[in-house]
Structure formats: C-alpha cells, structure tokens
Design an enzyme around this catalytic site. Structure first.
Site, mmCIF file in Angstrom:
data_model
loop_
_atom_site.group_PDB
_atom_site.id
_atom_site.type_symbol
_atom_site.label_atom_id
_atom_site.label_comp_id
_atom_site.label_asym_id
_atom_site.label_seq_id
_atom_site.Cartn_x
_atom_site.Cartn_y
_atom_site.Cartn_z
ATOM 1 N N HIS A 96 117.511 31.341 48.287
ATOM 2 C CA HIS A 96 117.625 31.695 49.815
ATOM 3 C C HIS A 96 117.447 31.123 50.763
ATOM 4 O O HIS A 96 116.775 31.342 51.383
ATOM 5 C CB HIS A 96 116.356 32.143 49.546
ATOM 6 C CG HIS A 96 115.848 32.926 48.206
ATOM 7 N ND1 HIS A 96 115.681 32.705 46.969
ATOM 8 C CD2 HIS A 96 115.031 34.271 48.170
ATOM 9 C CE1 HIS A 96 114.470 33.978 46.178
ATOM 10 N NE2 HIS A 96 115.048 35.025 47.440
ATOM 11 N N GLU A 145 120.227 47.326 46.224
ATOM 12 C CA GLU A 145 121.077 47.224 48.020
ATOM 13 C C GLU A 145 122.534 48.072 47.038
ATOM 14 O O GLU A 145 122.716 48.112 48.532
ATOM 15 C CB GLU A 145 121.263 45.366 47.648
ATOM 16 C CG GLU A 145 120.127 44.581 47.713
ATOM 17 C CD GLU A 145 119.073 43.539 46.558
ATOM 18 O OE1 GLU A 145 119.372 44.746 45.217
ATOM 19 O OE2 GLU A 145 118.286 43.330 47.431
#
Lengths: 324, 346
Positions: B141, B72
């Site tokens: 999440h 990322e």
C-alpha cells in the site's frame, strides 16, 4: 419463426462459413511446404470460427447498428453478423492501411465504431468494456444494448464474475453470451469447469440464465430474442450459454492431437444440418441454396480482393496512433 | 465560466489542500460536462479514502458519483467502454498498488484501443489513483509505480506535486481525448490525518484552468545543481534547496508534473545550465524514471554533465513496514541533501 427469418439465419451462417473458408485458404496459401506462423500475406495467429455460426447469426439477428458487441479472440463470425464492413475488416486481417485499424490491430483486435463492434484477445476481458457501453446507453436514455461474447473458458475467470455482478447490480442492458465449444485450446470443459451448465451461474447474480443445446440456430435466435428484449426494456442483464462446435483447431496450425471428439465433428456441422432441415421444410430450394452460396462467395472474394489491393502501411509511420 | 489555457500565476490568496484542489477541478468539469462521472470504491459517501472525491456525492448525486463493488477489472473496463461511447469517466483505483488485480483492463484495453483501432476509437478517461509511502502502510500500500504505467504505451501519466497543479492537471486530464493516469501522492494531499509538508497547502485560482500535460515546471531556479523530481519529492527537494542556501549551493528544482509525455526539453535546458544532475524518485530505482532521465541526458550530450548523475530512489526493495526501515529507503530530505553535497563537493 417465419420463413424469412429462417432463410436469413441460413444466409448469414453461409456467409460466415464462406468467409472463414476463404481466410483459411489464403492464410495457408503461402505457408507451404513448411508452416511458418509469421509468414505470408496473413501472418500471426488465426482463430477461425467455423462451426460457431449459429451463435453469431442467432444473437446478432436481434441487434441494431447502435447496439454494441464485444467479441473474443475468435471474432470473425460475430463481426460479420453484426454488420462490420467486410472489406475493411478483411483489409485489417491482411494488415493493410485501409483496414479497420490501419493494420495496427489484426484479426484479434478489430474495432468498428460504425457498428459499435470491438474485440479483445484476452479471454474474458471483453466483458467490462461491454458493461461500459451499456452504461453509456442507459444514461443517454437510449434503448441500445451491449452484447459480450466469450468462450466457455472465460466463465472461470474472475473478470467474468466481476462483470456479471456489476451488470446485475447496476441493472445494465447487457447480454452475456458464452460460446461453449467444449475446448479451451486443448483443455476439455470437463477438466476446467466445476458445473455442467454455465448458465446456472446466472442464479448467483440474480439474473436469468439459459443454455441452448445442440448448436441450434433457431433456439439461439429465440432465446437471444428474449434476452435482448429484456435488456431493451430496462429489465437488466441475461446470461446465455450456447453449446456450439469448434469445427477446426484452436488456431490454424493446431494439430489437435489432444482432441478425442474429431471423428464425430463432421457430423455435427450445423450448416448442412440446417440446410437439410430448411429444404425439408421447403424454406429453401436447391436453387435458392446455390444463390445464397454464390452471393456469399462473391461478397467474400470481393472483400479479399479489396484487402489484397489495399496499400501496405508505411513502416516510417509505425509509431503513430498511440495518442489522439 | 472562464477557461484559461495556462495556469495564471496564482494571484489568489485563497489556499487549498491538494485534495480540495483536485475535488474543485473535478466539480467544475462535472458542472460543465454532463458526461463526466466519478466511479470507484468509496468515492461516494466516504469521499475517497484520500479525500479525492470529498463532497461530490452531495453535490452531484448517486447517478454521477458511484460507489462500486471491489471489482477493479469490471469497473475500470466499464470506464473504458463508457469512454468509447463518448462519456468522460473518472475512475479511481484506490491504491496504485492494486493495479495487479486489474492491469489487463488498464494496459491491454484502456491504453491500446486507440492504437489498435488505427486512431478511429478514442478513450477519454481519467484513471485516478493514490501513490506513495511514508506512513508505514507496508509493501502493498505504499508504492509509487508510476514508472510502470509510464513504461507502457498509450496512457498519459501525470503526477502533481502541489495544489495548483493538482487542479489544473485534473481539468486537463478530463478534457484530454486520451486515457490519463492521474497519480496523486497521499502524502501531498494535505490530509489532516497524515504528517504533511506545508507545501501540500497552497494558493489555487478559483476559476477552471488547465495545467498543460507534458510540460515540466522549474519549481525553483538555481545555478549549481539540477534536481529533477516529481510528486511529493518535489516538496522535499524544495526544502533541501532552501537548506542549501546556507552552504552556498544554488539548487534548481525541476518538477516533471507529467511522465507521459515527458518534457525532455526542460530537463536538458536545466542540466545544460547547471552541469550537475540529481534525479529524485520515490519509485524503485532500477528500470524506471530515474534511469530514463539519466538516459535523456546521455543520449543528448553526456558532455552536459560536469559530474556523474546521482540517483536518489527506492533501492529495489519492497517498502518495509517499520518506520525506521521505511525512512531508510524513501528519498527523504537527508538522502537528497547528501546527494547534493556529494555532487557539489566533488
């Protein structure tokens, strides 16, 4: 290597050193008798690059205006070698409105769109933006390249490895230059890095890697030339490590009490050494050396004078430039 | 292609899910501007884990819709560098929760370069990311975290609640010369594999249009109490507003749509009208959006309020896994309804 190139490498190294000596002088001038990091015309942390001139001079000699460079927290040598406007850069370091970033950035955050130069104060984090610049050049069909400079401490950061992998995977025209000055602030390389040669890490990503020993500007020039040519030809990234020298502290005010190599540091200064070499080779004369120094000094003092004469930013405009 | 500045009242009868509206917005901009590319994990053949890029690979090919390694920092920073050189990348961070592995590129680079350069360098980039819980995905999440992004200067933050705004805000985000964090709620995407509110499917005009960044919408007019909210919670709030008609309470719902810039005027106008404020936020309660909205009113004129502000937010606890536990902390209809009753019966 022709004599003109060698003289030019020398000239650039002298210009950088002259600049750093002048910043050193003005940085400390109004921090006496007691050192106060936030005081004076040039406040804040100051990471000077004396000793690392061969890296910037040798690499940037191959770059054009449209090539991109990202530099780390110690950026002046790279900025100068890339051709960043000396006056506006100095004005930024002095926190003035006519600086590259209108005094909002400072010495670790110099941005010059004209030469595609930028830097980041966060170790290793200048690599990903260089990938993006290389990505944009490649998509535009240009033969421009991006060069990301980082210290040897950065080679142990995750972002370094993410960036090498992605650059190799996408065959981006980027050159990674690790400036190994032996010290990550106070932590010596032997205490931070599991292998002796960071260039060997290129093998893990299937790209060429090369290490240049001994802060040798001509070897840097030759090695970087091959890497830049590869990138321009669409052959992908290269990882270089240059063994260089941190002549002074990590930042100004660093007492360097941890440093066990201080006695040998003066003898490793690359500029007198290269000067002697070029004198012996009759590339330089005492006269031409004097001229190079005078010209460097004149340019640097003109830039510093420009900075000092530049307006201080208006405090009521401190909240501007957050958004375009 | 027609380009209108404000979303027309959707006269179209064509209905899309939020996910399909986002994809349509991206596709129309990719047609218009070759500098728009989509970069991220599983944005290609998979079409985005939450269908935010579905079909784009087939239409635009692998040179413009690019899967990345799980790196990322590298690919978000790549987006920043490409934007600096004039491209308009859309970079997807699969879950907002994953910002922990790449935040330096987001808040120290993407968001600060324009400022540090004194306005000389722009970063026209979209960072698209999935937010929110409600489906037992656990503490890593399920977070919204928009308050965290909105807290840090230099990036715009948009949070659509419905398909029409999702498309218009995406187009606005792509055309904006600043970095825009585009946060869609997984539960508002209209995915076939997740329970959804019918409001996740709605009319979407076919032409390209912009929904202005920085302007809230009064999603429902009412006289008695103002609910200021965003994203999926707008859908819950509208449901509650309809329920409350039977109890004789007229609820106004303000959909913030953007957190940065924040439309303070619309919030203040509504509170001035109703005198009662509930802030519903699926992000953590403390130091976040709900406190900011309350502060706006307090700074402007506390006398606007006829009763204390109510906050319905996640009570400063990581999102629990077990369904019953997660339901207990999310701002669901029951908790919103209870807040409306507390405020209107006080």
């Amino acid at each position: 290597m022709d004599d003109k190139t060698r003289a030019e490498l020398y000239r650039m190294m002298v210009l950088i050193r002259t600049y750093e000596e002048a910043i050193l002088r003005d940085y400390h001038a109004d921090k006496k008798p007691a050192f106060d990091i936030g005081a004076g015309l040039v406040p804040g942390e100051m990471h000077l690059s004396a000793g690392q001139e061969p890296v910037a001079a040798g690499v940037c000699a191959h770059l054009r205006q449209h090539d991109a460079v990202t530099a780390p927290h110690r950026p002046h040598h790279v900025a100068i070698a890339k051709g960043v406007d000396l006056e506006r850069m100095t004005a930024e370091i002095f926190g003035r409105e006519s600086g590259l970033g209108r005094g909002r950035g400072g010495h670790m955050h110099l941005f010059d769109p004209a030469t595609h130069f930028s830097c980041s104060g966060i170790v290793g984090e200048g690599l990903p933006p260089a990938l993006g610049q290389a990505f944009a050049f490649k998509r535009a069909g240009a033969d421009a390249v991006a060069v990301a400079f980082a210290g040897e401490g950065a080679a142990n950061a995750g972002v370094f490895h993410e960036s090498l992998n992605l650059a190799a995977l996408w065959n981006l025209p980027v050159i990674f230059v690790v400036e190994d000055n032996d010290w990550a602030i106070s932590v010596p390389r032997r205490a931070s890095t599991a292998i002796g040669n960071n260039a060997d890490r290129a093998f893990a990503y299937g790209i060429p890697g090369a290490r240049v020993e001994d802060n040798d500007v001509e070897a840097v020039y030759t090695t970087a030339g091959e890497a830049v040519a590869r990138a321009r030809a669409g052959e992908g990234p290269t990882l270089l490590e240059i063994h260089t020298l941190r002549l002074w502290g990590h930042f100004e005010g660093d007492p360097q009490a941890y440093r066990d190599d201080l006695d040998e540091v003066p003898g490793r200064d690359p500029i007198p050494r290269y000067e002697q070499h070029l004198l012996a080779e009759q590339v330089l004369t005492e006269d031409s050396i004097r001229q190079v120094r005078q010209e460097a000094s004149a340019r640097v003092e003109k830039a510093i004078e420009f900075a000092k004469q530049s307006p201080i930013p208006a405090p009521e405009r401190a909240a501007e430039y957050v958004f375009a | 292609m027609s380009v209108t500045q404000t979303p027309p009242a959707p006269t179209t009868s064509r209905r899309l899910t939020t996910a399909k509206a986002i994809v349509e917005g991206i596709a129309q901009e990719m047609e218009r501007d070759p500098g728009v590319v989509v970069i991220g994990e599983d944005v290609g053949a998979y079409g985005g884990i939450f269908s935010s890029t579905a079909g784009l690979l087939d239409r635009f090919g692998p040179d413009r819709v690019m899967d990345t390694p799980i790196s990322e920092s590298a690919f978000i920073g790549l987006g920043t560098g490409a934007a600096v050189e004039g491209m308009r990348p859309i970079v997807e961070l699969m879950f907002a929760d994953f910002f922990g592995v790449c935040m330096d590129q987001i808040y120290n680079h993407m968001a600060k370069i324009h400022f540090e350069s004194g306005g000389h360098v722009t970063v026209p980039m979209v960072l698209m990311t999935a937010a929110g819980g409600g489906y037992s995905d656990g503490a890593q999440h399920s977070q919204c975290l928009w308050g965290t992004f909105a807290h840090l200067p230099g990036m715009k933050v948009v949070v659509p609640s419905n398909p029409a705004d999702a498309k218009g805000l995406m187009i606005s985000a792509i055309r904006d010369d600043n970095p825009v964090v585009y946060m869609f709620h997984k539960g508002a995407m209209g995915l076939p594999w997740m329970a959804k509110n019918p409001r996740s499917v709605g009319p979407v005009p076919e032409e390209a249009y912009e929904t202005p960044i920085g302007r809230a919408a009064v999603a429902r007019e009412g006289a008695d109490v103002t609910i200021v909210t965003l994203s999926l919670s707008v859908q819950h709030a509208l449901d509650v507003a309809e329920d409350m008609i039977g109890e004789g309470v007229d609820v106004e719902v303000v959909d913030l749509r953007s957190l940065v810039p924040l439309d303070r005027e619309t919030v203040l106008t509504s509170v001035a009208k109703t005198g009662r404020l509930i802030v519903v936020d699926e992000d953590y309660r403390s130091y976040g959006v709900s406190g900011e909205i309350a502060a706006i009113v307090a700074e402007q004129d506390p006398a606007l309020l006829r009763a204390p502000v109510q906050r319905v937010a996640v009570p400063d606890v990581p999102l629990p896994y077990a369904r019953v536990l997660e339901d207990a902390v999310l701002p669901n209809r029951e908790r919103i309804r209870a807040a409306v009753r507390r405020l209107t019966q006080a």
